[in-house]
Enzyme design. Structure first.
Site, PDB file in Angstrom:
ATOM      1  N   ASP A  42       0.827  -1.212   0.000  1.00 21.88           N
ATOM      2  CA  ASP A  42       0.000   0.000   0.000  1.00 21.88           C
ATOM      3  C   ASP A  42       0.859   1.259   0.000  1.00 21.88           C
ATOM      4  O   ASP A  42       0.557   2.231  -0.689  1.00 21.88           O
ATOM      5  CB  ASP A  42      -0.933   0.020   1.221  1.00 21.88           C
ATOM      6  CG  ASP A  42      -2.117  -0.922   1.029  1.00 21.88           C
ATOM      7  OD1 ASP A  42      -2.292  -1.410  -0.099  1.00 21.88           O
ATOM      8  OD2 ASP A  42      -2.835  -1.170   2.015  1.00 21.88           O
ATOM      9  N   GLU A 116     -20.136  -3.272   7.248  1.00 23.72           N
ATOM     10  CA  GLU A 116     -19.816  -4.705   7.180  1.00 23.72           C
ATOM     11  C   GLU A 116     -18.328  -4.964   7.341  1.00 23.72           C
ATOM     12  O   GLU A 116     -17.525  -4.088   7.084  1.00 23.72           O
ATOM     13  CB  GLU A 116     -20.202  -5.267   5.798  1.00 23.72           C
ATOM     14  CG  GLU A 116     -21.388  -4.624   5.202  1.00 23.72           C
ATOM     15  CD  GLU A 116     -21.698  -5.144   3.803  1.00 23.72           C
ATOM     16  OE1 GLU A 116     -20.873  -5.850   3.192  1.00 23.72           O
ATOM     17  OE2 GLU A 116     -22.796  -4.813   3.344  1.00 23.72           O
ATOM     18  N   LYS A 118     -14.724  -6.079   6.237  1.00 23.07           N
ATOM     19  CA  LYS A 118     -14.018  -6.259   4.957  1.00 23.07           C
ATOM     20  C   LYS A 118     -13.228  -7.548   5.094  1.00 23.07           C
ATOM     21  O   LYS A 118     -12.201  -7.602   5.774  1.00 23.07           O
ATOM     22  CB  LYS A 118     -13.089  -5.077   4.672  1.00 23.07           C
ATOM     23  CG  LYS A 118     -12.424  -5.188   3.310  1.00 23.07           C
ATOM     24  CD  LYS A 118     -11.722  -3.898   2.955  1.00 23.07           C
ATOM     25  CE  LYS A 118     -11.123  -3.881   1.557  1.00 23.07           C
ATOM     26  NZ  LYS A 118     -10.456  -5.079   1.113  1.00 23.07           N
ATOM     27  N   ARG A 139     -12.013 -12.905  -9.404  1.00 19.37           N
ATOM     28  CA  ARG A 139     -12.245 -11.555  -9.900  1.00 19.37           C
ATOM     29  C   ARG A 139     -11.374 -11.234 -11.110  1.00 19.37           C
ATOM     30  O   ARG A 139     -11.784 -10.522 -12.014  1.00 19.37           O
ATOM     31  CB  ARG A 139     -11.976 -10.530  -8.797  1.00 19.37           C
ATOM     32  CG  ARG A 139     -12.300  -9.135  -9.281  1.00 19.37           C
ATOM     33  CD  ARG A 139     -12.193  -8.127  -8.194  1.00 19.37           C
ATOM     34  NE  ARG A 139     -10.823  -8.009  -7.722  1.00 19.37           N
ATOM     35  CZ  ARG A 139     -10.460  -7.164  -6.776  1.00 19.37           C
ATOM     36  NH1 ARG A 139     -11.363  -6.415  -6.196  1.00 19.37           N
ATOM     37  NH2 ARG A 139      -9.210  -7.081  -6.402  1.00 19.37           N
ATOM     38  N   CYS A 416      16.365 -30.350  30.183  1.00 18.99           N
ATOM     39  CA  CYS A 416      15.540 -29.242  30.637  1.00 18.99           C
ATOM     40  C   CYS A 416      16.396 -27.978  30.787  1.00 18.99           C
ATOM     41  O   CYS A 416      17.394 -27.993  31.504  1.00 18.99           O
ATOM     42  CB  CYS A 416      14.884 -29.590  31.965  1.00 18.99           C
ATOM     43  SG  CYS A 416      14.122 -28.152  32.729  1.00 18.99           S
ATOM     44  N   CYS A 419      16.558 -26.902  34.770  1.00 24.75           N
ATOM     45  CA  CYS A 419      17.264 -27.623  35.828  1.00 24.75           C
ATOM     46  C   CYS A 419      18.204 -28.697  35.299  1.00 24.75           C
ATOM     47  O   CYS A 419      18.887 -29.353  36.073  1.00 24.75           O
ATOM     48  CB  CYS A 419      16.267 -28.221  36.810  1.00 24.75           C
ATOM     49  SG  CYS A 419      15.398 -29.643  36.130  1.00 24.75           S
ATOM     50  N   CYS A 432       9.598 -31.121  31.607  1.00 21.89           N
ATOM     51  CA  CYS A 432      10.738 -31.567  32.400  1.00 21.89           C
ATOM     52  C   CYS A 432      10.272 -32.762  33.228  1.00 21.89           C
ATOM     53  O   CYS A 432       9.171 -32.716  33.788  1.00 21.89           O
ATOM     54  CB  CYS A 432      11.196 -30.424  33.309  1.00 21.89           C
ATOM     55  SG  CYS A 432      12.405 -30.949  34.522  1.00 21.89           S
ATOM     56  N   CYS A 438      10.643 -29.177  38.986  1.00 23.80           N
ATOM     57  CA  CYS A 438      11.686 -28.501  38.205  1.00 23.80           C
ATOM     58  C   CYS A 438      11.801 -27.064  38.689  1.00 23.80           C
ATOM     59  O   CYS A 438      12.889 -26.565  38.954  1.00 23.80           O
ATOM     60  CB  CYS A 438      11.346 -28.527  36.729  1.00 23.80           C
ATOM     61  SG  CYS A 438      12.322 -27.380  35.771  1.00 23.80           S
TER      62      CYS A 438
END
Ligand code: IVH
Length: 697
Positions: A42, A116, A118, A139, A416, A419, A432, A438
Site C-alpha cells: 500500500d 460490514e 471487509k 475476480r 531441561c 534444571c 521436564c 523442576c
C-alpha cells in the site's frame, strides 16, 4: 503510519517502484504468495500515485494505479457485471469527508448505511443456474476472471443447490478461517509442501490448485448479489431491494453471509453511528475466527447506489475503511525455551523487532516443538507475524519462497533448560521429568544463590538430591534439615554435611533485603528488594502494606505494587515457615516509615535520624574494586551504598552524583567525566562509608 507513502525522488525511482509493485501484484493475484506485506504494498502504491499526480506526463502504461487487481489479468471468463474494487479511507475524518462528498453528489442525505466486515480473502463470483451451482470465477482484472469451478464442493457456505431454483450470481469473499488455515498447513507440510504464509495466501493457493491429493476446506461469505436474467424463469429476487435485504435474501437461499458473526452487517442511519460501528468492528477484530482487513461502508438504498454510480475501478456508493495492518513480515532470529510452573517447556520465537499496529513486536508464541516442525520453521526465515489488539503475537508461517538456503534448523533442547534434567517428550507439549519440582529446584537454587541467602555448597545438583529425597518442598525446609538426613544422601560425607549445615545456619543472619529477594517475588530483584526492605524495615510492615503504600517505594508503580501484594498473600505460608526457622526479618540500619498521620516532620522513611554519608546520592560502581572493597560482589557494593543512604544505579546519567571507579573502568568513567559527575576511587569511597562496611571485610 498506515497511510504513509514511499517517497519517489525521480523517474528512475518511479519506474523501479512500478516494476516492484507490478511483480508483487502479479504474485499476489496469481499464486497468492505475497512478496511484500499489505502495508508495504500500500505504501508503494501510494508513492506511485503521488508521483503520477505530480508528473502526469511520465505515467507508465504498466502502472498499477487505477486498475483492479493492480492491472493483472488472470483468466478468460467474462464477468456478467464488472467486479469492482473499493476505494480506501484510513481515518474518521477521511470517512466523514467521503460520506459528505457522496451526499453532495446525489443531492440528498444518505439515511441508511450498511457497515460490514471487509473480509480478507479473494473475491469470487458463484454462478447458480436454476438453483444449481455451475461455475466459480475469480475476480481477475474485474472484467474477466479465472474459472475455479474445480473448487466447488470444498467451500463451506456455497451450497451446490439453493433453496429456490433461481438463476443468480453470488458475489463474495472466499477465505480460510484460522482453523482451516492451521489444518491446511498441517496437511500441506505432511505432504511435503511448504506452508502458506497466511490465511489469505492459503485461500488463494488452494482455490487455484487442481489435482491435489488432499482436500482443504475454505469458507465463503456473500457480500453482494447479481440477479441474472433467465428467460422463462421467475425473477431471482425482487428489484430495488436495499443492499441489507439483498444479503438477507442470499442467506435465505442458503448461501453463507457474515450475518452469523460478531461483526454482522449492521444498518445505521448516520455517519456518526457508522463510525461507532466501525470502531466496534475494529475492536472485535482480534477475537474473530477469520481475518478482516477493514470495514466496508455502503449506501444501503438502491436509489442512492444508482444515483451515485460507479467509476472504472470502484463504486462511489461504497468505501473500505482500512484497519491498520496486523501482519508483517520479519525475521526469525532464534527460539528460546522457557519452563513454566508445571514443568512445561515452551518455545518462544525471538524476532527481528517489527512495528505492528502501534507496538513493537520482538517475540511470538510457538506452542510446542511439534508446532515448529509442522510449520517447518527455520532460524533466519522470513516469517509472517500476526498481532492484533491485546493478543499475544503469533507466527503464521514462514514465507517459504523468500528462503536463501542459509536458514538453520531450530535446535530443540536435549535436557531441561531450567534444571538440566531429562525431558519427557512423549506428548506434544514437552515437559521436564521433574514436573512442578523442576521449578522447585530452580527456586530453591535461586534462594540459596550468592545474591540471596548465599548458602555455600548448595548448588543445583545438591538441590536436586534434596528435592528427589523429598526433604525439601520449599526453601524454608532447608532450615529444618537434620544431620542424619543429609548423611543418608549419596556423596554426602561428614565434612560436607557439617559445612552445609553451617552455611545454612549462617543464612539465618542474612538481612531482610536478601530474605525478601530469596522469595522470588516477580519484579523484585536484588536492588528492588533492598529498596523495599529499607523502606519498610521489617517483614511485618512489608506484608501489611497495601497497593498504595507499596507505591511509596521508589520505582514501584501501581501494577507492580498490585503484583507484589498478591504474591505476598500466596507466599504467606512460606514466610511463616521462614520466621519460625529463625531467619532475620529486619533490615539493619533501616528505620520504619512513620505511621499514618505522623508523616511530614519525621525523618524520611528508611533513613536514620542522624543522616548517612550517601543520603540523597545516586551512586554507580564500575571497574574492579581494591583494598577494603576488593572481595565485595557488585550486589554487595550496591547493598553497601544503600545501607549508607544512597541509591545504587548501574548506568551513568545526569542524575548520577558519584561514580566509584575501580581499576579498568571504561566507558562509564568517560561518560561521568563528560557529564562532570564526581568520581571517587575505591579507597576514597571506602573511607567515606567506613562505618557501613561489613565487619568481615
Ligand atoms: S463490496 C462493488 N463488501 O474487498 C462492490 N467487498 O478491496 C465491491 N471485500 O474487491 C465489493 N469484504 O474482494 C465488498 N463486505 C465487503 C467486502 C468486500 C471484502 C473485498 C472485495 C473487494 C475488495 C476491495
Amino acid at each position: 503510519m498506515t497511510n504513509s507513502a514511499v517517497v519517489l525522488a525521480d523517474t528512475a525511482a518511479y519506474a523501479a517502484a512500478v516494476e516492484e509493485a507490478s511483480q508483487a501484484a502479479a504474485a499476489y493475484y496469481a499464486t497468492g504468495e505475497s512478496v511484500l506485506d499489505d502495508d508495504a504494498y500500500d505504501r508503494l502504491a501510494r508513492g506511485i500515485a503521488a508521483y503520477e499526480k505530480e508528473h502526469p506526463q511520465d505515467v507508465l502504461a504498466e502502472s498499477p494505479t487505477g486498475k483492479v487487481a493492480g492491472g493483472v489479468a488472470v483468466g478468460d471468463v467474462p464477468h456478467t457485471v464488472p467486479m469492482l474494487s473499493l476505494d480506501n479511507v484510513f481515518s474518521a475524518e477521511q470517512f466523514a469527508a467521503w460520506a459528505a462528498s457522496l451526499e453532495r453528489r446525489i443531492g440528498r442525505p444518505v439515511t441508511a448505511w450498511s457497515v460490514e466486515p471487509k473480509l480478507d480473502g479473494l473475491a469470487v463470483a458463484a454462478r447458480y443456474r436454476a438453483g444449481r451451482l455451475e461455475q466459480l470465477i475469480t475476480r481477475g482484472d474485474g472484467t474477466a476472471g479465472e474459472d475455479v469451478s474445480h473448487a466447488i464442493g470444498t467451500v463451506v457456505g456455497l451450497p451446490r443447490q439453493l433453496a429456490e431454483p433461481v438463476t443468480i450470481e453470488m458475489r463474495g469473499e472466499i477465505l480460510m478461517t484460522t482453523e482451516q488455515f492451521e489444518q491446511a498447513n498441517t496437511l500441506r507440510t505432511e505432504h511435503g509442501g511448504a506452508p502458506f504464509a497466511n490465511a489469505r495466501n492459503g485461500a488463494a493457493g488452494t482455490l487455484r490448485a487442481k489435482d491435489r491429493p488432499y482436500t482443504v476446506e475454505m469458507t465463503f461469505f456473500a457480500y453482494g448479489v447479481v440477479a441474472l436474467p433467465a428467460p422463462g424463469e421467475p425473477a431471482a429476487m425482487p428489484a430495488e431491494l436495499p443492499h441489507s435485504e439483498t444479503l438477507a435474501h442470499a442467506a435465505g437461499l442458503g448461501v453463507h453471509t457474515a450475518a452469523d458473526t460478531a461483526v454482522a452487517p449492521r444498518t445505521v442511519t448516520s455517519v456518526e453511528e457508522a463510525q461507532a460501528r466501525i470502531e466496534e468492528v475494529a475492536s472485535l477484530r482480534a477475537s474473530l475466527p477469520f481475518g478482516i482487513d477493514g470495514v466496508v461502508i455502503k449506501a444501503d438504498l438502491a436509489a442512492d447506489q444508482r444515483d451515485a454510480g460507479s467509476g472504472t475501478r470502484a463504486p462511489r456508493w461504497a468505501i473500505a475503511y482500512k484497519l491498520p495492518a496486523v501482519e508483517k513480515v520479519t525475521r526469525l532470529l532464534g527460539v528460546e525455551w522457557n519452563v513454566g510452573r508445571t514443568g512445561i517447556i515452551a518455545p518462544r520465537a525471538v524476532l527481528e523487532p517489527v512495528e505492528i499496529d502501534g507496538s513493537t513486536v520482538s517475540f511470538a508464541t510457538l506452542h510446542n516443538p511439534a508446532d515448529i516442525t509442522r510449520r517447518d520453521l527455520r532460524i533466519g526465515d522470513h516469517v509472517m507475524v500476526y498481532k492484533a489488539g491485546d493478543i499475544i503475537p503469533r507466527i503464521e508461517a514462514p514465507v517459504a519462497h523468500l528462503r536463501t538456503g542459509d536458514e538453520q534448523p531450530v535446535v530443540f533442547p536435549e535436557v531441561c533448560p531450567q534444571c538440566g534434567s531429562e525431558i519427557d517428550s512423549s506428548e506434544q507439549r514437552w515437559r521436564c521429568v521433574r514436573g512442578r519440582n523442576c521449578r522447585l529446584v530452580a527456586s530453591v537454587s535461586y534462594a540459596a544463590g550468592r545474591d540471596q541467602l548465599d548458602i555455600e555448597g548448595l548448588g543445583a545438583t545438591r538441590v536436586v538430591q534434596l528435592v528427589d529425597a523429598g526433604l525439601v518442598a520449599d526453601f524454608a525446609d532447608l532450615f529444618t534439615l537434620e544431620r542424619e538426613q543429609l548423611l543418608a544422601l549419596e556423596r554426602m560425607g561428614e565434612t560436607s554435611t557439617d559445612n552445609l549445615l553451617a552455611a545454612i545456619d549462617a543464612a539465618r543472619a542474612q538481612p531482610l533485603s536478601r530474605v525478601f529477594c530469596a522469595l522470588g517475588v516477580r519484579g523484585t530483584g536484588r536492588s528492588m528488594s533492598r529498596r523495599i526492605a529499607r523502606y519498610f524495615a521489617d517483614m511485618d510492615r512489608i506484608r501489611a502494606a497495601d497497593v498504595e503504600t507499596l507505591q511509596r517505594v521508589d520505582g514501584i508503580g501501581k501494577e507492580k505494587a498490585a503484583g507484589v501484594v498478591a504474591e505476598l498473600v500466596e507466599l504467606a505460608p512460606l514466610i511463616e515457615k521462614l520466621v519460625a526457622a529463625g531467619l532475620t526479618m529486619t533490615e539493619p540500619g533501616a528505620t520504619p516509615p512513620p505511621e499514618p498521620g505522623e508523616e511530614g516532620d519525621a525523618a524520611a522513611p528508611g533513613e536514620g535520624v542522624d543522616g548517612r554519608p550517601l543520603d540523597g546520592m545516586t551512586v554507580v560502581v564500575t571497574g574492579a574494586m581494591t583494598g577494603a572493597l576488593e572481595k565485595l560482589s557488585r550486589n554487595q557494593m550496591n547493598e553497601l551504598i544503600e545501607r549508607a543512604g544512597g541509591k545504587a544505579s548501574s548506568s551513568v546519567s545526569k542524575r548520577t552524583t558519584l561514580l566509584v571507579a575501580g581499576e579498568k573502568a571504561g566507558s562509564k568513567r568517560t561518560k561521568a567525566e563528560d557529564l562532570g559527575v564526581r568520581i571517587a576511587g575505591p579507597q576514597e569511597f571506602a573511607e567515606l562509608i567506613a562505618d557501613f562496611l561489613p565487619s568481615e571485610v
